[in-house]
Structure formats: C-alpha cells, structure tokens
Design a protein around this motif. Structure first.
Motif, PDB file in Angstrom:
ATOM      1  N   LYS A 177       0.917  -1.095  -0.005  1.00  0.00           N
ATOM      2  CA  LYS A 177      -0.326  -0.299   0.086  1.00  0.00           C
ATOM      3  C   LYS A 177       0.915   1.370  -0.174  1.00  0.00           C
ATOM      4  CE  LYS A 177      -3.794   2.511   2.377  1.00  0.00           C
ATOM      5  NZ  LYS A 177      -4.952   2.469   3.276  1.00  0.00           N
ATOM      6  N   THR A 178       1.783   0.969   0.967  1.00  0.00           N
ATOM      7  CA  THR A 178       2.854   2.114   0.847  1.00  0.00           C
ATOM      8  C   THR A 178       3.712   2.495  -0.539  1.00  0.00           C
ATOM      9  OG1 THR A 178       3.498   2.443   3.338  1.00  0.00           O
ATOM     10  CG2 THR A 178       4.582   3.340   1.789  1.00  0.00           C
ATOM     11  N   LEU A 179       4.045   1.354  -1.362  1.00  0.00           N
ATOM     12  CA  LEU A 179       4.296   1.723  -2.634  1.00  0.00           C
ATOM     13  C   LEU A 179       3.517   2.313  -3.770  1.00  0.00           C
ATOM     14  CD1 LEU A 179       7.089  -1.065  -3.111  1.00  0.00           C
ATOM     15  CD2 LEU A 179       7.943   0.636  -2.520  1.00  0.00           C
ATOM     16  N   GLU A 180       2.545   1.242  -3.584  1.00  0.00           N
ATOM     17  CA  GLU A 180       1.373   2.511  -4.376  1.00  0.00           C
ATOM     18  C   GLU A 180       1.099   4.089  -4.549  1.00  0.00           C
ATOM     19  OE1 GLU A 180      -2.571  -0.319  -3.039  1.00  0.00           O
ATOM     20  OE2 GLU A 180      -1.061  -1.728  -5.140  1.00  0.00           O
ATOM     21  N   GLU A 181       1.008   4.005  -3.078  1.00  0.00           N
ATOM     22  CA  GLU A 181       0.424   5.196  -2.694  1.00  0.00           C
ATOM     23  C   GLU A 181       2.174   6.668  -2.858  1.00  0.00           C
ATOM     24  OE1 GLU A 181       0.026   5.406   1.765  1.00  0.00           O
ATOM     25  OE2 GLU A 181      -2.016   4.964   1.165  1.00  0.00           O
ATOM     26  N   GLN A 182       2.961   5.590  -2.565  1.00  0.00           N
ATOM     27  CA  GLN A 182       4.120   6.463  -3.392  1.00  0.00           C
ATOM     28  C   GLN A 182       4.354   6.155  -4.914  1.00  0.00           C
ATOM     29  OE1 GLN A 182       6.979   4.327  -1.550  1.00  0.00           O
ATOM     30  NE2 GLN A 182       7.359   5.509  -0.103  1.00  0.00           N
ATOM     31  N   ASN A 183       3.863   5.289  -6.181  1.00  0.00           N
ATOM     32  CA  ASN A 183       4.156   5.382  -6.858  1.00  0.00           C
ATOM     33  C   ASN A 183       2.690   6.588  -7.480  1.00  0.00           C
ATOM     34  OD1 ASN A 183       4.344   4.205  -9.496  1.00  0.00           O
ATOM     35  ND2 ASN A 183       2.677   3.283  -9.574  1.00  0.00           N
ATOM     36  N   SER A 188       4.171   9.356  -9.906  1.00  0.00           N
ATOM     37  CA  SER A 188       3.353   9.249 -11.213  1.00  0.00           C
ATOM     38  C   SER A 188       2.160  10.869 -11.162  1.00  0.00           C
ATOM     39  CB  SER A 188       2.657   7.690 -11.702  1.00  0.00           C
ATOM     40  OG  SER A 188       2.039   7.402 -10.740  1.00  0.00           O
ATOM     41  N   TYR A 189       1.932  11.076 -10.909  1.00  0.00           N
ATOM     42  CA  TYR A 189       0.954  12.222 -10.852  1.00  0.00           C
ATOM     43  C   TYR A 189       1.413  13.350 -12.030  1.00  0.00           C
ATOM     44  CZ  TYR A 189      -2.424  15.895  -9.182  1.00  0.00           C
ATOM     45  OH  TYR A 189      -3.330  17.076  -9.528  1.00  0.00           O
ATOM     46  N   PHE A 190       2.273  14.182 -11.845  1.00  0.00           N
ATOM     47  CA  PHE A 190       2.825  14.537 -13.042  1.00  0.00           C
ATOM     48  C   PHE A 190       3.019  13.214 -14.776  1.00  0.00           C
ATOM     49  CE2 PHE A 190       2.915  17.917  -9.909  1.00  0.00           C
ATOM     50  CZ  PHE A 190       1.540  18.703 -10.825  1.00  0.00           C
ATOM     51  N   SER A 191       2.363  13.074 -14.688  1.00  0.00           N
ATOM     52  CA  SER A 191       2.550  11.706 -15.692  1.00  0.00           C
ATOM     53  C   SER A 191       1.539  12.037 -16.500  1.00  0.00           C
ATOM     54  CB  SER A 191       2.965  10.692 -15.449  1.00  0.00           C
ATOM     55  OG  SER A 191       3.332   9.879 -16.794  1.00  0.00           O
ATOM     56  N   ILE A 192       1.777  12.511 -18.062  1.00  0.00           N
ATOM     57  CA  ILE A 192       0.110  11.949 -18.845  1.00  0.00           C
ATOM     58  C   ILE A 192      -0.681  10.513 -19.542  1.00  0.00           C
ATOM     59  CG2 ILE A 192       1.315  11.324 -20.960  1.00  0.00           C
ATOM     60  CD1 ILE A 192      -0.253  13.742 -22.775  1.00  0.00           C
ATOM     61  N   ASP A 193       0.282  10.196 -18.640  1.00  0.00           N
ATOM     62  CA  ASP A 193      -0.083   7.678 -17.964  1.00  0.00           C
ATOM     63  C   ASP A 193      -1.617   8.621 -17.403  1.00  0.00           C
ATOM     64  OD1 ASP A 193       1.257   7.006 -20.381  1.00  0.00           O
ATOM     65  OD2 ASP A 193       2.813   6.949 -18.036  1.00  0.00           O
ATOM     66  N   ARG A 194      -1.676   9.763 -16.170  1.00  0.00           N
ATOM     67  CA  ARG A 194      -2.587   9.534 -15.321  1.00  0.00           C
ATOM     68  C   ARG A 194      -3.297  10.758 -15.492  1.00  0.00           C
ATOM     69  NH1 ARG A 194      -2.488   5.657 -10.580  1.00  0.00           N
ATOM     70  NH2 ARG A 194      -0.418   4.716 -10.418  1.00  0.00           N
ATOM     71  N   ASN A 195      -3.437  11.696 -16.319  1.00  0.00           N
ATOM     72  CA  ASN A 195      -3.799  12.896 -16.970  1.00  0.00           C
ATOM     73  C   ASN A 195      -5.583  12.747 -17.612  1.00  0.00           C
ATOM     74  OD1 ASN A 195      -4.229  15.310 -17.375  1.00  0.00           O
ATOM     75  ND2 ASN A 195      -2.811  16.033 -17.437  1.00  0.00           N
ATOM     76  N   GLU A 196      -5.936  12.367 -17.085  1.00  0.00           N
ATOM     77  CA  GLU A 196      -7.663  12.086 -18.502  1.00  0.00           C
ATOM     78  C   GLU A 196      -8.521  12.858 -18.942  1.00  0.00           C
ATOM     79  OE1 GLU A 196      -9.169   9.070 -18.968  1.00  0.00           O
ATOM     80  OE2 GLU A 196      -7.803   7.849 -18.065  1.00  0.00           O
TER      81      GLU A 196
END
Length: 168
Positions: free
Chosen positions: A50-56, A60-68
């Motif tokens: 869970k910690t790794l998922e939160e860090q990931n 990756s917040y400022f990444s186009i892959d997560r930017n709908e």
C-alpha cells in the motif's frame, strides 16, 4: 486372566488416546502459531504494498499516463494518445542524432568529446515536457512545451533549462 488382559488393553488404549490428544493439541497449537506469524507477515507485506502504491501514485501524478484531461484533449482533436505520446517522446530522442556541437533543443555545448544527449523524457500533460540530458560528465534538465501544427508536425519550444554544477 481375561480380565487382566482387558484391563491392560483398556489402560493401553487410554494411554494411546491421551498420547494422541496431547500430540494433536501440540500440532494444532503449532499450526495456530504459524498461522498468526504468516498473517502478521501478510499484513506487513500488504502495508508495504500500500505504501509503494501510494508512492507510485504520487510519483506519477504529473504524468500524462494518469491525466484523463490530457487524453481527452488529444481525443477531442482526433489524435490517438496511445500513438501520439510515444511519437512525442521519440521526437525528442531523435534530436540526439545531430551534427556539430549544437543540440537542436538543449542550449548548452558538450564539455567532453561526447555529444549532449537527452536521456529521460516525461510528458506531463498535453502541453508540457520535462527531460534530462548529459554529455557523460555534466547533467541538466529542460522544460519544454509542445504543440501540433496544422500539418500534424510536432513543435517543441524550450521554456526553461539548467545545468547542474560540476562537483569536484
């Protein structure tokens, strides 16, 4: 004599039952202890995951892959983001194939016999890119904007840049 044999048989059976009871109880207690240990390890692993998922997610917040919104922007103009994004990145990497001392987008000149090369590119959204570069000795980063013109050509514009100081 028969009574003695029956009494011995009864005592032997009773001892056998007591032995099996104690042995079974010890085995069950050991299994229960092992189960508790395994559950504790699983809980630790789950917490670590869970910690790794939160860090990931944060990384990756400022990444186009997560930017709908950026994906929707491309799709609204008729572009397929799954094809366009690799083309944007590849366009920057293709700039590494240049002649002379001047990189087409990096505003520095190599201090070694090597060429300046863009190493890593992150497309942040439908307008911004961050990339790093090096000549093998010095490192820096660039901030770019990009657009697609009416001929569907990618245009990159250098907005900001810096070179890390050389530490001795």
């Amino acid at each position: 004599m028969k009574n003695k044999i029956l009494m011995y048989l009864f005592i032997f059976s009773l001892l056998l039952l007591v032995f099996q009871y104690v042995n079974s109880k010890n085995i069950i207690e050991k299994y229960e202890a092992d189960i508790v240990k395994v559950k504790a390890k699983v809980s630790e692993k789950d917490a670590a995951i869970k910690t790794l998922e939160e860090q990931n997610f944060e990384l990756s917040y400022f990444s186009i892959d997560r930017n709908e919104d950026a994906y929707s922007y491309f799709e609204a103009f008729g572009y397929d983001p799954e094809q366009l994004i690799p083309a944007i990145v590849e366009g920057l990497y293709n700039m590494n194939d240049y002649e002379g001392d001047d990189h087409p987008i990096v505003p520095y000149v190599s201090t070694t016999n090597s060429k300046l090369l863009i190493n890593k590119v992150r497309v942040m959204n439908h307008k911004w890119i961050v990339a790093n570069f090096t000549d093998g000795e010095l490192w820096g980063e660039i901030f770019l904007t990009y657009s697609i013109d009416e001929n569907n050509d990618l245009k990159y514009k250098l907005v900001e840049y810096f070179l890390y100081p050389k530490l001795n």
